[in-house]
Design a protein around this motif. Sequence first.
Motif, short mmCIF file in Angstrom:
data_model
loop_
_atom_site.label_atom_id
_atom_site.label_comp_id
_atom_site.label_asym_id
_atom_site.label_seq_id
_atom_site.Cartn_x
_atom_site.Cartn_y
_atom_site.Cartn_z
N PHE A 35 0.84 -1.20 0.00
CA PHE A 35 0.00 0.00 0.00
C PHE A 35 0.88 1.26 0.00
O PHE A 35 0.57 2.26 -0.64
N GLY A 36 1.99 1.18 0.69
CA GLY A 36 2.94 2.30 0.72
C GLY A 36 3.56 2.55 -0.65
O GLY A 36 3.67 3.69 -1.10
N HIS A 37 3.93 1.46 -1.33
CA HIS A 37 4.51 1.62 -2.67
C HIS A 37 3.49 2.23 -3.62
O HIS A 37 3.82 3.10 -4.42
N GLU A 38 2.25 1.74 -3.52
CA GLU A 38 1.20 2.28 -4.41
C GLU A 38 1.02 3.78 -4.20
O GLU A 38 0.70 4.51 -5.12
N ASN A 39 1.24 4.22 -2.98
CA ASN A 39 1.03 5.63 -2.66
C ASN A 39 2.27 6.50 -2.82
O ASN A 39 2.26 7.66 -2.45
N GLY A 40 3.33 5.91 -3.38
CA GLY A 40 4.54 6.70 -3.63
C GLY A 40 4.48 7.42 -4.96
O GLY A 40 5.26 8.33 -5.22
N ALA A 41 3.53 7.04 -5.80
CA ALA A 41 3.48 7.57 -7.17
C ALA A 41 3.24 9.08 -7.20
O ALA A 41 3.83 9.80 -7.99
N LYS A 42 2.39 9.56 -6.30
CA LYS A 42 2.07 10.99 -6.29
C LYS A 42 3.31 11.81 -5.93
O LYS A 42 3.55 12.88 -6.49
N ALA A 43 4.08 11.29 -4.99
CA ALA A 43 5.32 11.98 -4.59
C ALA A 43 6.29 12.04 -5.77
O ALA A 43 6.96 13.06 -5.98
N VAL A 44 6.34 10.97 -6.54
CA VAL A 44 7.23 10.95 -7.71
C VAL A 44 6.78 12.03 -8.71
O VAL A 44 7.58 12.84 -9.17
N ARG A 45 5.48 12.05 -9.00
CA ARG A 45 4.98 13.01 -9.99
C ARG A 45 5.25 14.45 -9.53
O ARG A 45 5.73 15.28 -10.30
N GLU A 46 4.95 14.73 -8.26
CA GLU A 46 5.11 16.11 -7.77
C GLU A 46 6.59 16.52 -7.75
O GLU A 46 6.92 17.67 -8.06
N THR A 47 7.46 15.57 -7.44
CA THR A 47 8.89 15.87 -7.42
C THR A 47 9.38 16.18 -8.84
O THR A 47 10.10 17.16 -9.06
N GLU A 49 7.54 17.18 -11.48
CA GLU A 49 6.94 18.42 -11.99
C GLU A 49 7.58 19.65 -11.37
O GLU A 49 7.85 20.64 -12.06
N THR A 50 7.82 19.60 -10.08
CA THR A 50 8.40 20.76 -9.39
C THR A 50 9.83 21.00 -9.85
O THR A 50 10.20 22.14 -10.16
N ALA A 51 10.61 19.94 -9.91
CA ALA A 51 12.01 20.09 -10.36
C ALA A 51 12.04 20.66 -11.78
O ALA A 51 12.83 21.56 -12.08
N ALA A 52 11.15 20.18 -12.64
CA ALA A 52 11.12 20.66 -14.02
C ALA A 52 10.72 22.13 -14.07
O ALA A 52 11.33 22.92 -14.79
N ARG A 53 9.74 22.50 -13.29
CA ARG A 53 9.27 23.89 -13.29
C ARG A 53 10.37 24.84 -12.80
O ARG A 53 10.53 25.94 -13.32
#
Length: 245
Positions: A35-47, A49-53
């Motif tokens: 369940f923790g791994h499944e919920n790591g995806a949002k952190a990946v996306r936000e990291t 997107e933010t780094a790119a911006r």
Amino acid sequence: MNENLINKENLPKHIAVIMDGNGRWAKQKGKLRIFGHENGAKAVRETIETAARLGVKNLTLYAFSTENWNRPKLEVDTLMKLLVSALKKEVKTLLDNNIRLNAIGNLDALPEQAQQELMEVMAKSKDNDHMTVTLALSYGSREEIKNAVVQLATKVKNNIISPDDIDETIINNHLYTHDLPDVDLLIRTSGECRISNFLLWQIAYAELYFTDVLWPDFRKDHLIEAILNYQNRERRFGKTSEQLN
Ligand code: IPE
Ligand code: IPE
Ligand code: MG
């Protein structure tokens, strides 16, 4: 955390992240580690997107280590399935943001489907130049260095190079990360203060940043906080403070 406080002239050129704490995050909620791994995806996306911006040029994410193969089979299988679904889901975000996907590690060890999906996204994004996101998969730094030594020894044996030619640049050119700059900022979540066989050569002069936040809770503000912390440090590279000013 205010993004405007970040000095765009002093951004880390390469941020590497040890995404740790998924299992503990799930356990705290009374759920299975998966369940923790499944919920790591949002952190990946936000990291990403933010780094790119912000304009960070290189972001490397430690997703699976050579040692992680020793975890229970169900967990390993789930992580590999999540990798495939994340790649399918995130390819649009990568392409929309002009991001190139790269991968390092013993990729041949990954399941066929994961390899195929990875190759497909890497091929689609190969000409993107706003940022490079590198996934470390089945990655171990000692294995990477061992492979480089074997390649160099073979070149010496075949008279392609002489031992005198071996310098830091040549060694660097034989690592999986040959086309990436050295790491400037290494972030590890979950409170563990260790490197766990990640980019040993490449972090020689990186600034290390450890946070107690568990990976599934890692958000834009945490990344900004880490970059601001980095920007408040004096990187001396062996020199004295007076020499720098
Ligand atoms: C990081 O979280 C994800 C991987 C290593 C694949 P963990 O699964 O290591 O979570 P903890 O450290 O057990 O909490
Ligand atoms: C490091 O985390 C590997 C990844 C984040 C992919 P681990 O959770 O596997 O590290 P150790 O075993 O606690 O050092
Ligand atoms: Mg862990």
